[in-house]
Design an enzyme around this catalytic site. Sequence first.
Site, PDB file in Angstrom:
ATOM      1  N   GLN A 129       0.828  -1.211   0.000  1.00 31.93           N
ATOM      2  CA  GLN A 129       0.000   0.000   0.000  1.00 31.93           C
ATOM      3  C   GLN A 129       0.854   1.249   0.000  1.00 31.93           C
ATOM      4  O   GLN A 129       1.645   1.467   0.906  1.00 31.93           O
ATOM      5  CB  GLN A 129      -0.899  -0.026   1.248  1.00 31.93           C
ATOM      6  CG  GLN A 129      -1.733   1.219   1.455  1.00 31.93           C
ATOM      7  CD  GLN A 129      -2.684   1.067   2.626  1.00 31.93           C
ATOM      8  OE1 GLN A 129      -3.587   0.240   2.597  1.00 31.93           O
ATOM      9  NE2 GLN A 129      -2.486   1.852   3.667  1.00 31.93           N
ATOM     10  N   TYR A 131       0.394   4.712   0.570  1.00 28.22           N
ATOM     11  CA  TYR A 131      -0.391   5.833   1.085  1.00 28.22           C
ATOM     12  C   TYR A 131       0.513   6.868   1.772  1.00 28.22           C
ATOM     13  O   TYR A 131       0.692   7.971   1.296  1.00 28.22           O
ATOM     14  CB  TYR A 131      -1.443   5.336   2.079  1.00 28.22           C
ATOM     15  CG  TYR A 131      -2.746   4.873   1.478  1.00 28.22           C
ATOM     16  CD1 TYR A 131      -2.842   4.462   0.154  1.00 28.22           C
ATOM     17  CD2 TYR A 131      -3.899   4.832   2.248  1.00 28.22           C
ATOM     18  CE1 TYR A 131      -4.043   4.030  -0.378  1.00 28.22           C
ATOM     19  CE2 TYR A 131      -5.109   4.412   1.730  1.00 28.22           C
ATOM     20  CZ  TYR A 131      -5.185   4.004   0.417  1.00 28.22           C
ATOM     21  OH  TYR A 131      -6.379   3.582  -0.100  1.00 28.22           O
ATOM     22  N   SER A 132       1.079   6.507   2.935  1.00 28.69           N
ATOM     23  CA  SER A 132       1.812   7.465   3.770  1.00 28.69           C
ATOM     24  C   SER A 132       3.065   7.993   3.074  1.00 28.69           C
ATOM     25  O   SER A 132       3.707   7.291   2.299  1.00 28.69           O
ATOM     26  CB  SER A 132       2.216   6.806   5.094  1.00 28.69           C
ATOM     27  OG  SER A 132       1.084   6.484   5.862  1.00 28.69           O
ATOM     28  N   SER A 169       4.333  -1.483   4.185  1.00 31.97           N
ATOM     29  CA  SER A 169       4.468  -2.854   4.676  1.00 31.97           C
ATOM     30  C   SER A 169       4.714  -3.835   3.539  1.00 31.97           C
ATOM     31  O   SER A 169       3.966  -3.867   2.557  1.00 31.97           O
ATOM     32  CB  SER A 169       3.204  -3.266   5.442  1.00 31.97           C
ATOM     33  OG  SER A 169       2.978  -2.404   6.534  1.00 31.97           O
ATOM     34  N   GLU A 252     -10.589  -1.991   5.262  1.00 33.54           N
ATOM     35  CA  GLU A 252      -9.541  -2.281   6.245  1.00 33.54           C
ATOM     36  C   GLU A 252     -10.108  -2.317   7.649  1.00 33.54           C
ATOM     37  O   GLU A 252      -9.716  -3.138   8.473  1.00 33.54           O
ATOM     38  CB  GLU A 252      -8.439  -1.222   6.164  1.00 33.54           C
ATOM     39  CG  GLU A 252      -7.315  -1.445   7.165  1.00 33.54           C
ATOM     40  CD  GLU A 252      -6.218  -0.408   7.054  1.00 33.54           C
ATOM     41  OE1 GLU A 252      -5.074  -0.734   7.376  1.00 33.54           O
ATOM     42  OE2 GLU A 252      -6.512   0.728   6.646  1.00 33.54           O
ATOM     43  N   SER A 371      -3.292   8.290  13.940  1.00 33.03           N
ATOM     44  CA  SER A 371      -2.935   8.337  15.361  1.00 33.03           C
ATOM     45  C   SER A 371      -4.165   8.568  16.232  1.00 33.03           C
ATOM     46  O   SER A 371      -5.232   8.983  15.755  1.00 33.03           O
ATOM     47  CB  SER A 371      -1.922   9.456  15.602  1.00 33.03           C
ATOM     48  OG  SER A 371      -2.540  10.722  15.385  1.00 33.03           O
TER      49      SER A 371
END
Length: 392
Positions: A129, A131-132, A169, A252, A371
């Site tokens: 993925q 994304y971040s 990941s 998710e 978070s």
Amino acid sequence: MNTATDDAAFRTEVRSWLEANLAGRWAALKGVGGSGSGEDAYDERLAWNRHLAEHGWTCLGWPAEHGGRGLSLSQQAIFYEEYARADAPETVNHLGEKLLGPTLIEFGTDEQKARFLPKILHVAEMWCQGYSEPGAGSDLAAVSTKAVVTSSEGGPGEWVVDGQKVWTSWAQKSDWIFVIARTEQGSTRHHGLSFLLMPLDQDGIEIRPIEQITGGSEFNEVFFSSARTDESMILGEPGDGWKVAMALLGFERGVSVLGQQVGFERELDDLIELARSNGSLDDPVLRDRLARQSAEFEIMRVNAIRSLTEATPGADNVAKLVWANWHRRLGELAMEVCGASALTAEGESYDLSRWQNLFLFSRADTLYGGSDEIQRNILAERVLGLPQEARG
């Protein structure tokens, strides 16, 4: 149709299959994987995941027309419960099977579905993925990775991508990555984003593993330098990226949470057994904390199932707050159950025990995936309608 009878028969089927198959070649994989130990026996767990696929135990909730079993939520929950009870290993195809697959089914073209879904179903291609980013962690709308379309004479166009993703990941084990990129020049925040599918094996992509405090490297940095993918490799229309990305996050935090709780339940049961065997269960304070942890798990499990059948604003955010803090407390509790031995690593090569891995890895649970602070702001501002937090 007797649902209770059908579910009971299904539970017997799952339990019998796992008992028969978690033997011989696969017996050594019992209990392998989990928090901070995702690299353990990865290749063997990949083979096990493909063994599950061969026997129809992947993509349980996918519609039958796309190769899944179309199981009810209750039967999916039964499978995960029995999987945990059998101490089966953590699977490796979570991102493809439970996140991208359902998103492809909802947004993909017929050609995209035909190309990718069978490979995910049979665990033939692995996904990660994108994304971040360094400047867009919990604030996903701040992504700056850019993509533009270039065309070639006589051939299809391509997306050319430049930028960086982080905390990716299993990028080093994956074949493809789904990427949120800014495709409209001058756009900001949620606007002008697109959801692209990109092959990782190309010169324009560099993957750098990040060494974690546990000593492993499940996460990675991914750098795009004129990386390319076919113009057709976009889910939805250009500019629909935020909508597609949020739908994926819904999956998710939806049924895939049941799979996550497989590991949680196994960790809790094993920690209670450790406390019983080393005598720490005789400590009334520790015994009370373990009992509380167990009761909270049951509440969390029931709420996870209920959230799949009831549309409640903010339920996903509440669930993230609950499970992340529960799991972090479990890691802290594990250290107390282990006692003084938890303070030192085994051997000279920083060999961490299962419980040390859990403690260190779970410190990040309240950070990744949004978070605690972000979750509380969303609940306050979007669900409760409170004034927005001052932003500099």
